[in-house]
Design an enzyme around this catalytic site. Sequence first.
Site, mmCIF file in Angstrom:
data_model
loop_
_atom_site.group_PDB
_atom_site.id
_atom_site.type_symbol
_atom_site.label_atom_id
_atom_site.label_comp_id
_atom_site.label_asym_id
_atom_site.label_seq_id
_atom_site.Cartn_x
_atom_site.Cartn_y
_atom_site.Cartn_z
ATOM 1 N N LEU A 76 0.866 -1.171 0.000
ATOM 2 C CA LEU A 76 0.000 0.000 0.000
ATOM 3 C C LEU A 76 0.907 1.226 0.000
ATOM 4 C CD1 LEU A 76 -2.682 -0.918 2.729
ATOM 5 C CD2 LEU A 76 -2.892 -1.135 0.248
ATOM 6 N N ASP A 77 0.497 2.277 -0.706
ATOM 7 C CA ASP A 77 1.269 3.501 -0.711
ATOM 8 C C ASP A 77 1.355 4.080 0.701
ATOM 9 O OD1 ASP A 77 1.496 3.304 -3.471
ATOM 10 O OD2 ASP A 77 -0.328 4.463 -3.817
ATOM 11 N N LYS A 78 2.347 4.911 0.943
ATOM 12 C CA LYS A 78 2.601 5.439 2.291
ATOM 13 C C LYS A 78 1.370 6.082 2.915
ATOM 14 C CE LYS A 78 5.073 9.204 2.908
ATOM 15 N NZ LYS A 78 6.217 10.137 3.012
#
Length: 243
Positions: free
Chosen positions: A92-94
């Site tokens: 998952l993106d930050k």
Amino acid sequence: MKDKAYKVLAKQLDISNKKAKELIDRGLVYVGNKKVKIARGEIDTKTKLRVKDIPKLDVIYEDENILAINKPAFITSEEIEKDSGYRLLHRLDKETSGVLLLVKNEEFRKEAIEAFRQGKVYKEYFAWVEGILPEETTIDLPILTIKKGGRAKSKISYSKGKEALTVVEPLEVMAKYTKVKALIKTGRTHQIRVHLARIDHPILGDTLYGGKEWDRIMLHAAKIELFGYSFESPEPDEFKKLL
């Protein structure tokens, strides 16, 4: 008098310059409601800085094969992988929150990767987007991802892109924003973000793809199902507060 933002923060909180820079780089530092984006940018030394708290990282489920984490925004998937000692099954993106899966043995990992590849994994996301989305929309546009300097950015490319399919359903409308459910049949880098931006409904906070400035990218991985497992993550407070 001016100084670099991370040095001002370090003095205010009595922490190291390194720690202060890390907080700014994570996107956690604000002046009022405006995020401080450049740690080395100069600001007035009397500027009052505010640091946003990161929610606690919770375990949703764990057995001999899999570890399901409720990932908060502002922590990277790679940090969780390193701290847990297990391998990421996906990322998952930050600034994306929600269900993150790690695997505990190689046999299960190979089987799960194949299930992802064959589209046998159910992936459901929630997002707040700009504008009013009136009806369910299927976005079937190929995506090309370019990685440079440790960063990735994706775009629609009919000639070089890989197949990408996203189904978007409107759930609620608030002012000029729509809360949507997004189901992804493929797993391209930044797929939901790119597809929503392409139909002129960028995700709030997703400035990389033309979205409006916000506290964070308003994207949440709500549910994943595979091999009979079903993992869910409740919406974070900032999704509810928007209402």
